[in-house]
Design a protein around this motif. Sequence first.
Motif, PDB file in Angstrom:
ATOM      1  N   GLU A  87       0.856  -1.180   0.000  1.00 23.93           N
ATOM      2  CA  GLU A  87       0.000   0.000   0.000  1.00 23.93           C
ATOM      3  C   GLU A  87       0.894   1.232   0.000  1.00 23.93           C
ATOM      4  O   GLU A  87       1.265   1.745   1.048  1.00 23.93           O
ATOM      5  CB  GLU A  87      -0.901  -0.012   1.231  1.00 23.93           C
ATOM      6  CG  GLU A  87      -1.995   1.042   1.232  1.00 23.93           C
ATOM      7  CD  GLU A  87      -3.126   0.716   0.273  1.00 23.93           C
ATOM      8  OE1 GLU A  87      -3.605   1.643  -0.370  1.00 23.93           O
ATOM      9  OE2 GLU A  87      -3.501  -0.454   0.167  1.00 23.93           O
ATOM     10  N   GLY A  88       1.290   1.706  -1.188  1.00 24.94           N
ATOM     11  CA  GLY A  88       2.211   2.836  -1.263  1.00 24.94           C
ATOM     12  C   GLY A  88       3.577   2.439  -0.745  1.00 24.94           C
ATOM     13  O   GLY A  88       4.207   1.508  -1.237  1.00 24.94           O
ATOM     14  N   GLU A  89       4.052   3.147   0.271  1.00 25.30           N
ATOM     15  CA  GLU A  89       5.341   2.843   0.896  1.00 25.30           C
ATOM     16  C   GLU A  89       5.210   1.846   2.041  1.00 25.30           C
ATOM     17  O   GLU A  89       6.220   1.419   2.598  1.00 25.30           O
ATOM     18  CB  GLU A  89       5.986   4.136   1.418  1.00 25.30           C
ATOM     19  CG  GLU A  89       6.387   5.118   0.331  1.00 25.30           C
ATOM     20  CD  GLU A  89       7.483   4.576  -0.566  1.00 25.30           C
ATOM     21  OE1 GLU A  89       8.345   3.845  -0.046  1.00 25.30           O
ATOM     22  OE2 GLU A  89       7.482   4.889  -1.760  1.00 25.30           O
ATOM     23  N   ASP A  90       3.987   1.500   2.394  1.00 23.11           N
ATOM     24  CA  ASP A  90       3.752   0.632   3.543  1.00 23.11           C
ATOM     25  C   ASP A  90       3.278  -0.744   3.092  1.00 23.11           C
ATOM     26  O   ASP A  90       2.945  -0.968   1.927  1.00 23.11           O
ATOM     27  CB  ASP A  90       2.709   1.262   4.477  1.00 23.11           C
ATOM     28  CG  ASP A  90       3.155   2.615   5.004  1.00 23.11           C
ATOM     29  OD1 ASP A  90       4.365   2.753   5.292  1.00 23.11           O
ATOM     30  OD2 ASP A  90       2.312   3.520   5.115  1.00 23.11           O
ATOM     31  N   MET A 105     -12.728 -11.129   5.678  1.00 20.48           N
ATOM     32  CA  MET A 105     -11.491 -10.349   5.587  1.00 20.48           C
ATOM     33  C   MET A 105     -11.494  -9.318   6.706  1.00 20.48           C
ATOM     34  O   MET A 105     -12.507  -8.647   6.940  1.00 20.48           O
ATOM     35  CB  MET A 105     -11.381  -9.656   4.230  1.00 20.48           C
ATOM     36  CG  MET A 105     -11.285 -10.596   3.052  1.00 20.48           C
ATOM     37  SD  MET A 105     -10.996  -9.755   1.483  1.00 20.48           S
ATOM     38  CE  MET A 105     -12.479  -8.758   1.346  1.00 20.48           C
ATOM     39  N   LEU A 106     -10.349  -9.172   7.361  1.00 19.12           N
ATOM     40  CA  LEU A 106     -10.212  -8.244   8.474  1.00 19.12           C
ATOM     41  C   LEU A 106      -8.898  -7.490   8.315  1.00 19.12           C
ATOM     42  O   LEU A 106      -7.842  -8.100   8.119  1.00 19.12           O
ATOM     43  CB  LEU A 106     -10.258  -9.005   9.801  1.00 19.12           C
ATOM     44  CG  LEU A 106     -10.386  -8.184  11.090  1.00 19.12           C
ATOM     45  CD1 LEU A 106     -11.179  -8.960  12.129  1.00 19.12           C
ATOM     46  CD2 LEU A 106      -9.003  -7.840  11.644  1.00 19.12           C
ATOM     47  N   HIS A 107      -8.956  -6.184   8.390  1.00 24.72           N
ATOM     48  CA  HIS A 107      -7.753  -5.368   8.200  1.00 24.72           C
ATOM     49  C   HIS A 107      -7.909  -4.069   8.962  1.00 24.72           C
ATOM     50  O   HIS A 107      -9.023  -3.654   9.328  1.00 24.72           O
ATOM     51  CB  HIS A 107      -7.510  -5.092   6.715  1.00 24.72           C
ATOM     52  CG  HIS A 107      -8.690  -4.473   6.022  1.00 24.72           C
ATOM     53  ND1 HIS A 107      -8.838  -3.117   5.870  1.00 24.72           N
ATOM     54  CD2 HIS A 107      -9.787  -5.043   5.446  1.00 24.72           C
ATOM     55  CE1 HIS A 107      -9.969  -2.871   5.220  1.00 24.72           C
ATOM     56  NE2 HIS A 107     -10.563  -4.010   4.963  1.00 24.72           N
ATOM     57  N   ARG A 108      -6.782  -3.386   9.168  1.00 26.50           N
ATOM     58  CA  ARG A 108      -6.768  -2.114   9.873  1.00 26.50           C
ATOM     59  C   ARG A 108      -6.613  -0.982   8.872  1.00 26.50           C
ATOM     60  O   ARG A 108      -5.654  -0.962   8.110  1.00 26.50           O
ATOM     61  CB  ARG A 108      -5.621  -2.076  10.890  1.00 26.50           C
ATOM     62  CG  ARG A 108      -5.905  -2.936  12.104  1.00 26.50           C
ATOM     63  CD  ARG A 108      -4.667  -3.238  12.922  1.00 26.50           C
ATOM     64  NE  ARG A 108      -5.042  -4.020  14.094  1.00 26.50           N
ATOM     65  CZ  ARG A 108      -5.289  -5.341  14.042  1.00 26.50           C
ATOM     66  NH1 ARG A 108      -5.174  -6.000  12.894  1.00 26.50           N
ATOM     67  NH2 ARG A 108      -5.652  -5.989  15.132  1.00 26.50           N
ATOM     68  N   GLY A 109      -7.554  -0.042   8.919  1.00 29.65           N
ATOM     69  CA  GLY A 109      -7.514   1.074   7.995  1.00 29.65           C
ATOM     70  C   GLY A 109      -7.982   0.655   6.608  1.00 29.65           C
ATOM     71  O   GLY A 109      -8.197  -0.530   6.325  1.00 29.65           O
ATOM     72  N   PRO A 110      -8.156   1.615   5.710  1.00 30.83           N
ATOM     73  CA  PRO A 110      -8.603   1.298   4.348  1.00 30.83           C
ATOM     74  C   PRO A 110      -7.533   0.553   3.573  1.00 30.83           C
ATOM     75  O   PRO A 110      -6.336   0.733   3.787  1.00 30.83           O
ATOM     76  CB  PRO A 110      -8.864   2.686   3.736  1.00 30.83           C
ATOM     77  CG  PRO A 110      -8.005   3.618   4.530  1.00 30.83           C
ATOM     78  CD  PRO A 110      -7.942   3.057   5.925  1.00 30.83           C
ATOM     79  N   ALA A 111      -7.983  -0.315   2.670  1.00 28.46           N
ATOM     80  CA  ALA A 111      -7.074  -1.090   1.812  1.00 28.46           C
ATOM     81  C   ALA A 111      -7.551  -0.935   0.372  1.00 28.46           C
ATOM     82  O   ALA A 111      -8.612  -1.435  -0.001  1.00 28.46           O
ATOM     83  CB  ALA A 111      -7.051  -2.552   2.221  1.00 28.46           C
ATOM     84  N   VAL A 112      -6.781  -0.230  -0.421  1.00 24.37           N
ATOM     85  CA  VAL A 112      -7.164   0.037  -1.807  1.00 24.37           C
ATOM     86  C   VAL A 112      -7.313  -1.248  -2.620  1.00 24.37           C
ATOM     87  O   VAL A 112      -8.237  -1.373  -3.416  1.00 24.37           O
ATOM     88  CB  VAL A 112      -6.137   0.989  -2.461  1.00 24.37           C
ATOM     89  CG1 VAL A 112      -6.441   1.194  -3.937  1.00 24.37           C
ATOM     90  CG2 VAL A 112      -6.133   2.327  -1.734  1.00 24.37           C
TER      91      VAL A 112
END
Length: 330
Positions: A87-90, A105-112
């Motif tokens: 995700e970009g630089e991360d 699906m479970l994730h922290r913050g938005p995921a493009v």
Amino acid sequence: MMIVSVVSMPGGTIARTGLAEARERLAASDFLLVDVQLPDDPAAEGAPVVTGLGLASESPPWFGRAGEPARAEFLGDRIGLVVPVVEGEDFVHIHVLVTERHLLMLHRGPAVPLERLMARLGHESPADTAALLFLLLQGALDTFRRATVADVLAVEDLEDEMFERRRPEQVYRLARLRRRAARLHHSLLPYLQAMDEILTRRMMNRAFPRERQRMAGEFQSTGRLVLTDIQSLQEATRRAFATYSSLVSGEQNGVINRLAIVSTIFLPLTFLTGYFGMNFSYLTDEMESKAVFWLLAVGLQVVSLFAALYILHRTRIWRRLRDDDGLEDV
């Protein structure tokens, strides 16, 4: 703020709900995708979400845990994954729990990448959760491929800049790209190794459907290609560092050559100056007139200077240095 999205398959209809409603739909539907976005906070844990969805008994103990590395685990009739995504630089780690009936699906913050996946669901129309899972996994690999291609182009642009004009900040940029290549490799390789172990074991089972074998084979082939691209990026950064070192060595050789020319010019002058500065009887008794002084003390130095310049011109050393300076100014 936690966001729960429920996607009805195979139509791909997206709806925002709460945990209670998502739990009811999980119990009633045979093919459902649930995406849970936790607050972008390392302290936010996924265990309460899994419990609220009624999947605590089906999920592995590490599911939803913050800071969990990329991994894949076969749990009999279901698979738990931590999928790395660029995700970009991360790097974002998406926790995935897939069964024959649903995919969580479970994730922290938005995921493009997940947003792109959901936008494609209506067109792709995956037949079951396995097809949906491989669609997600291929999308995750695409993020590594795009990042790698962009970094390779950045390295090539840096090399072109080096030949035009070498600058110290180029080393810093190359070091960042080399670290980026190492992070890409270290994030993807353990995940692919775990996936290969699971998929190989599953494909050896005669009950594993042929269509799923095909999708698994495509994923493994794509993973190897992306890993090869990352290794090419690492090789490109090493080559760029070698190029920079060669340019520095070339400039140092030019400086040494200039010092050699200065030494060639001034060494005879230094010798003559030291010679006529000696205090012995011949110089003090016989060379008393100004004419002799100008002829020997100054005239010999002028002759030595012109002789050195003539030798440099005849050997074309001066011309080569002038041409090198012209190339550096281009």
